[in-house]
Scaffold this motif. Structure first.
Motif, PDB file in Angstrom:
ATOM      1  N   TYR A   7       0.870  -1.178   0.000  1.00 20.74           N
ATOM      2  CA  TYR A   7       0.000   0.000   0.000  1.00 20.74           C
ATOM      3  C   TYR A   7       0.909   1.231   0.000  1.00 20.74           C
ATOM      4  N   ILE A   9       1.681   5.080   0.117  1.00 23.44           N
ATOM      5  CA  ILE A   9       1.143   6.363   0.586  1.00 23.44           C
ATOM      6  C   ILE A   9       2.130   7.465   0.217  1.00 23.44           C
ATOM      7  N   PHE A 118       3.728  -1.617   3.530  1.00 25.21           N
ATOM      8  CA  PHE A 118       3.511  -0.188   3.294  1.00 25.21           C
ATOM      9  C   PHE A 118       4.768   0.463   2.737  1.00 25.21           C
ATOM     10  N   VAL A 120       5.952   4.430   2.286  1.00 27.58           N
ATOM     11  CA  VAL A 120       5.619   5.828   2.560  1.00 27.58           C
ATOM     12  C   VAL A 120       6.622   6.683   1.793  1.00 27.58           C
ATOM     13  N   ILE A 136       0.448   5.276  -7.078  1.00 21.07           N
ATOM     14  CA  ILE A 136       0.332   5.228  -5.620  1.00 21.07           C
ATOM     15  C   ILE A 136      -1.062   4.739  -5.229  1.00 21.07           C
ATOM     16  N   SER A 137      -1.194   4.333  -3.975  1.00 20.35           N
ATOM     17  CA  SER A 137      -2.503   3.880  -3.495  1.00 20.35           C
ATOM     18  C   SER A 137      -3.302   5.053  -2.951  1.00 20.35           C
ATOM     19  N   GLU A 138      -2.594   6.024  -2.397  1.00 19.69           N
ATOM     20  CA  GLU A 138      -3.256   7.138  -1.738  1.00 19.69           C
ATOM     21  C   GLU A 138      -2.314   8.317  -1.575  1.00 19.69           C
ATOM     22  N   LEU A 140      -1.591  11.415   0.923  1.00 24.28           N
ATOM     23  CA  LEU A 140      -1.885  11.993   2.235  1.00 24.28           C
ATOM     24  C   LEU A 140      -1.463  13.461   2.152  1.00 24.28           C
ATOM     25  N   HIS A 167      -7.545  10.265  -1.501  1.00 25.31           N
ATOM     26  CA  HIS A 167      -6.716  11.239  -0.784  1.00 25.31           C
ATOM     27  C   HIS A 167      -7.298  11.496   0.594  1.00 25.31           C
ATOM     28  N   THR A 168      -6.392  11.847   1.510  1.00 25.92           N
ATOM     29  CA  THR A 168      -6.769  12.116   2.900  1.00 25.92           C
ATOM     30  C   THR A 168      -6.116  13.432   3.298  1.00 25.92           C
ATOM     31  N   TYR A 234      -4.595   3.256   8.683  1.00 31.99           N
ATOM     32  CA  TYR A 234      -4.030   2.332   7.698  1.00 31.99           C
ATOM     33  C   TYR A 234      -3.960   0.908   8.212  1.00 31.99           C
TER      34      TYR A 234
END
Ligand SMILES: Nc1ncnc2c1ncn2[C@@H]1O[C@H](COP(=O)(O)OP(=O)(O)OP(=O)(O)O)[C@@H](O)[C@H]1O
Ligand SMILES: [Mg+2]
Length: 268
Positions: A7, A9, A118, A120, A136-138, A140, A167-168, A234
């Protein structure tokens, strides 16, 4: 959540100095201490700073060497001994060439095929190469609770929205002062819930001067409480919150709601 493996991020912002590197390092450490296999990538190729926070500042072989084919991914990874966190660091060379799209695409292929739970990625402000963003998965998105920062973060969110990319929004350096934008005002503007709130905490510069990540150094700090909650988004298993230190969060949510709001704008 139905998760990619690994994953990936990407820590993102258009404005500089909002706390991307701080969040990237401490989120990676928190996930690692939760027993995940985690790789932290310093993609801030001009001003790499992940190494300073982790006490890994003498990296001679890192992301540039992988990009230009001088090293394999495996050989360019350093291990943060106290935690077992893997780090693809930035080299502190004077070499300032730009990133080549085909090399970035190739790195992303390798990262996606890797064994990590993960990954990052810390980025420089405004980092938005298609080869990375599409893989990418997400994202941030990091912002401070200031107007200019939030407006910039919402503009960035629109870009991810157009790509249907998850997105977060993370609010960092929150002081809980009356003059700050309230969480409600920011959520109204962002259009969805704020994913995480990280307080301004002296433990961050103090731990940084000791070359120890704040997540380890500041055990019962409010900063660690915020990062634990973030990591819980996560891992799906919220980490234990430090006891009876919810002060700032309670204050944040009970902030007097002002009739002010954030100017609306159109993003082309
Ligand atoms: N929650 C926090 N509490 C206190 N200080 C913080 C916090 N987050 C970040 N800082 C401090 O703010 C400064 C900027 O943080 P950081 O380097 O993480 O930002 P950045 O977004 O990565 O910057 P750049 O855009 O230059 O890469 C640093 O001195 C850091 O120690
Ligand atoms: Mg940074």
């Amino acid at each position: 959540m139905g998760m990619d493996s690994p994953y990936i991020i990407m820590i993102s912002s258009q404005k500089g100095g909002v706390g991307k590197t701080t969040v990237a390092v401490n989120l990676a450490v928190a996930l690692r201490l939760d027993k995940y296999k985690v790789l932290l990538v310093d993609a801030d190729y001009l001003n790499p700073s992940v190494g300073f926070i982790l006490g890994l500042e003498n990296i001679n072989t890192g992301i540039r060497s992988v990009l230009n084919g001088k090293s394999s991914l495996e050989n360019a990874i350093s291990v943060h001994a106290p935690t077992g966190l893997h780090v693809l660091g930035g080299e502190l060379s004077y070499d300032s060439d730009t990133l080549k799209p085909d090399e970035l695409a190739n790195l992303m292929v390798q990262l996606k095929a890797s064994k990590y739970d993960f990954i990052v990625i810390d980025t420089p402000p405004g980092f938005y190469p298609k080869e990375v963003v599409d893989n990418i998965s997400e994202a941030l998105i990091v912002s401070t609770p200031e107007m200019a920062s939030v407006v910039s973060a919402v503009r960035l969110a629109h870009k991810y929205e157009k790509k249907s990319l998850r997105h977060t929004l993370l609010l960092n350096m929150v002081k809980g002062k009356r003059y700050e934008l309230s969480i409600e005002e920011i959520e109204d503007t962002y259009g969805t819930r704020v994913g995480a709130i990280i307080p301004l905490d002296e433990i961050v510069p103090i731990s940084s001067s000791e070359r120890i990540p704040a997540f380890i150094y500041g055990k019962r700090s409010e900063f660690v409480g915020g990062i634990s909650k973030l990591a819980g988004l996560y891992s799906g298993q919220p980490l234990a919150m430090p006891k009876s230190r919810h002060g700032i969060f309670v204050r944040l949510f009970s902030l007097f709601k002002r009739k002010r709001g954030i100017p609306s704008f159109e993003v082309k």
